[in-house]
Design a protein around this motif. Sequence first.
Motif, mmCIF file in Angstrom:
data_model
loop_
_atom_site.group_PDB
_atom_site.id
_atom_site.type_symbol
_atom_site.label_atom_id
_atom_site.label_comp_id
_atom_site.label_asym_id
_atom_site.label_seq_id
_atom_site.Cartn_x
_atom_site.Cartn_y
_atom_site.Cartn_z
ATOM 1 N N VAL A 1 56.764 40.512 -20.026
ATOM 2 C CA VAL A 1 56.924 39.345 -20.224
ATOM 3 C C VAL A 1 58.351 38.752 -19.516
ATOM 4 N N THR A 2 59.317 39.454 -20.070
ATOM 5 C CA THR A 2 60.831 39.011 -19.540
ATOM 6 C C THR A 2 60.830 39.169 -18.067
ATOM 7 N N ARG A 3 60.164 40.074 -17.380
ATOM 8 C CA ARG A 3 60.295 40.231 -15.854
ATOM 9 C C ARG A 3 59.660 39.007 -15.237
ATOM 10 N N PHE A 4 58.575 38.384 -15.918
ATOM 11 C CA PHE A 4 57.920 37.140 -15.523
ATOM 12 C C PHE A 4 58.758 35.765 -15.728
ATOM 13 N N ILE A 5 59.718 35.839 -16.965
ATOM 14 C CA ILE A 5 60.286 34.812 -17.235
ATOM 15 C C ILE A 5 61.838 34.468 -16.697
ATOM 16 N N GLU A 6 62.576 35.696 -16.460
ATOM 17 C CA GLU A 6 63.856 35.655 -16.526
ATOM 18 C C GLU A 6 64.589 34.923 -15.576
ATOM 19 N N HIS A 7 63.882 34.373 -14.292
ATOM 20 C CA HIS A 7 64.371 33.712 -13.471
ATOM 21 C C HIS A 7 63.507 32.007 -13.365
ATOM 22 N N ARG A 8 63.183 32.023 -14.592
ATOM 23 C CA ARG A 8 62.616 30.494 -14.507
ATOM 24 C C ARG A 8 63.420 29.439 -15.287
ATOM 25 N N ASP A 9 63.006 28.481 -15.146
ATOM 26 C CA ASP A 9 63.656 27.304 -15.829
ATOM 27 C C ASP A 9 63.816 27.399 -17.584
ATOM 28 N N PRO A 10 65.160 27.848 -17.908
ATOM 29 C CA PRO A 10 65.101 27.812 -19.443
ATOM 30 C C PRO A 10 64.641 26.718 -20.257
ATOM 31 N N ARG A 11 64.917 25.587 -19.822
ATOM 32 C CA ARG A 11 64.357 24.402 -20.296
ATOM 33 C C ARG A 11 62.981 24.446 -20.792
ATOM 34 N N ARG A 12 62.103 24.660 -19.601
ATOM 35 C CA ARG A 12 60.526 24.667 -19.737
ATOM 36 C C ARG A 12 60.483 25.684 -20.729
ATOM 37 N N LEU A 13 60.892 26.845 -20.772
ATOM 38 C CA LEU A 13 60.506 28.123 -21.405
ATOM 39 C C LEU A 13 60.832 27.700 -22.982
ATOM 40 N N LEU A 14 62.012 26.934 -23.241
ATOM 41 C CA LEU A 14 62.172 26.927 -24.592
ATOM 42 C C LEU A 14 61.274 25.821 -25.125
ATOM 43 N N VAL A 15 60.787 24.688 -24.311
ATOM 44 C CA VAL A 15 60.113 23.734 -24.860
ATOM 45 C C VAL A 15 58.570 24.219 -25.015
ATOM 46 N N LEU A 16 58.063 25.176 -24.156
ATOM 47 C CA LEU A 16 56.753 25.755 -24.231
ATOM 48 C C LEU A 16 56.759 26.872 -25.533
ATOM 49 N N SER A 17 57.934 27.749 -25.685
ATOM 50 C CA SER A 17 57.989 28.487 -26.675
ATOM 51 C C SER A 17 57.910 27.682 -28.057
ATOM 52 N N SER A 18 58.527 26.610 -28.073
ATOM 53 C CA SER A 18 58.530 25.653 -29.430
ATOM 54 C C SER A 18 57.243 25.289 -29.693
ATOM 55 N N MET B 1 68.538 19.494 -22.688
ATOM 56 C CA MET B 1 68.902 20.412 -21.726
ATOM 57 C C MET B 1 68.664 19.582 -20.478
ATOM 58 N N ARG B 2 68.821 18.525 -20.473
ATOM 59 C CA ARG B 2 68.883 17.643 -19.226
ATOM 60 C C ARG B 2 70.025 18.142 -18.371
ATOM 61 N N GLY B 3 70.212 18.308 -17.206
ATOM 62 C CA GLY B 3 71.201 18.710 -16.562
ATOM 63 C C GLY B 3 71.841 20.210 -16.395
ATOM 64 N N PRO B 4 72.796 20.465 -15.719
ATOM 65 C CA PRO B 4 73.202 22.069 -16.021
ATOM 66 C C PRO B 4 73.406 22.381 -17.324
ATOM 67 N N ALA B 5 73.150 23.682 -17.339
ATOM 68 C CA ALA B 5 73.473 24.293 -18.758
ATOM 69 C C ALA B 5 74.924 25.278 -18.928
ATOM 70 N N ALA B 6 75.021 25.466 -17.574
ATOM 71 C CA ALA B 6 76.090 26.532 -17.860
ATOM 72 C C ALA B 6 77.499 25.851 -17.984
ATOM 73 N N LYS B 7 78.413 26.415 -18.850
ATOM 74 C CA LYS B 7 79.713 25.760 -19.058
ATOM 75 C C LYS B 7 80.598 26.750 -19.283
ATOM 76 N N GLU B 8 80.378 28.146 -19.124
ATOM 77 C CA GLU B 8 81.314 28.969 -19.378
ATOM 78 C C GLU B 8 82.412 29.362 -18.611
ATOM 79 N N THR B 9 83.556 29.631 -18.641
ATOM 80 C CA THR B 9 84.778 29.607 -17.754
ATOM 81 C C THR B 9 85.109 31.077 -17.658
#
Length: 425
Positions: free
Chosen positions: A278-295, A398-406
Amino acid sequence: MSRAHEGRIRRAVRESVSGLPRAFWWLWLSTLVNRLGAFVATFMALYLTLDRGYSASYAGLIAALLGLGGVVSSIGAGVMTDRLGRRPTLLIAQSSTAVTVALLGFVQHPVAIAGVAFLVGMASNASRPAVQAMMADIVRPEDRVRAFSLNYWAINLGFAVSAAGAGFVAEYSYLAGFLAEAAMTLICAIVVFVKLPESRPVRTAQEKAAEPEVGLGHVLRDGRFMAVVGLSLLVALIFQQGAVGLPVAMGQAGFTPADYGMALAVNGVLIVALQIPVTRFIEHRDPRRLLVLSSLIAGYGFGLTAFAGSVGVFALTVCVWTLAEIVNAPTQTSLVVSLSPTHGRGRYQGMYTLSWSVAALIAPLMSGFMIDRYGADWLWAGCAVVGTVAAGGYWVVMRGPAAKETPAPESAPNPTPAPTDEVAA
């Protein structure tokens, strides 16, 4: 099975595990060994009620103290991870866990058992922020979902084996179970000490001057991240019902503990079987949609429990919310990393860990109140509502870019770099 099919399976496995640094696999191995020895969580209630003769209420109190210890240590361990480093925090946490678990097997006075149980909860939970921060340090951003998924797979595989073995150990000696867990946790500490160098990024003087240290106040003022922590708490409250609400509801409906065990066993089997593909299927997909769907799947998966009237249907509902768990766990952990500044990963991971620790405390109270006052059907309806609220929250937050690490610049030296040699299957 045809050779072509075998070839596809081998290729899928190779793609799932290749390209990750050797340090990750040592960390993964320590996680697996740690969970293989997780006997105490499995037979603690039986040990207190059957072997020591205490009441079920007292056993519940001890379980609550274990959870409270985890709540207390979450933030402190996150601070230690950033200040002392990942490796020292892991060594302290795992060594302390080994000592306190062994001690718990010897103490007999109820007050002493309660005090040591609280310490066990603190020590065992303290390693989580360090493990997650170290994993984020040593794994490339594009591989993090896969890495966290493999780590989650190891946790569930280890727990499934330890749960099966705990019964045999308990028949022989409860003390042997405590000592076995202490020994295996100590082995993890040794693996960390020998094989894992410190991975905390080193900041230059210019970086320190330009960007101050991340304190807890900074984390609390990070509105977007704290919203994610709050949503994580909602999702965790749902998943906790598999361990606290489901057995009570099945018992009231006339099902036996063995029936509950059969239904819940589906959870572990599916995670072990499906987590990697399952991870191979989801790893490059939109995390916003994945978290909405999983919830949504989690909430309505538990909601379907209201219509269950046989062990088979209960097991079917477990299948539904387990799929949500498989998607949610690595996606959520990877999101937390992407929202965390590199030099504050420990504190951010500690705050995220706190959401699950608090859920472990609140969920039993919530499910007990709902079932006693309104009936189990209202609990399952509440899960569906909470899942819907969490899904809507993720969609907004999660609208907009998620990454903020420096990330540290390439010129910044690190005296103890994590190994970068890759391991291929």
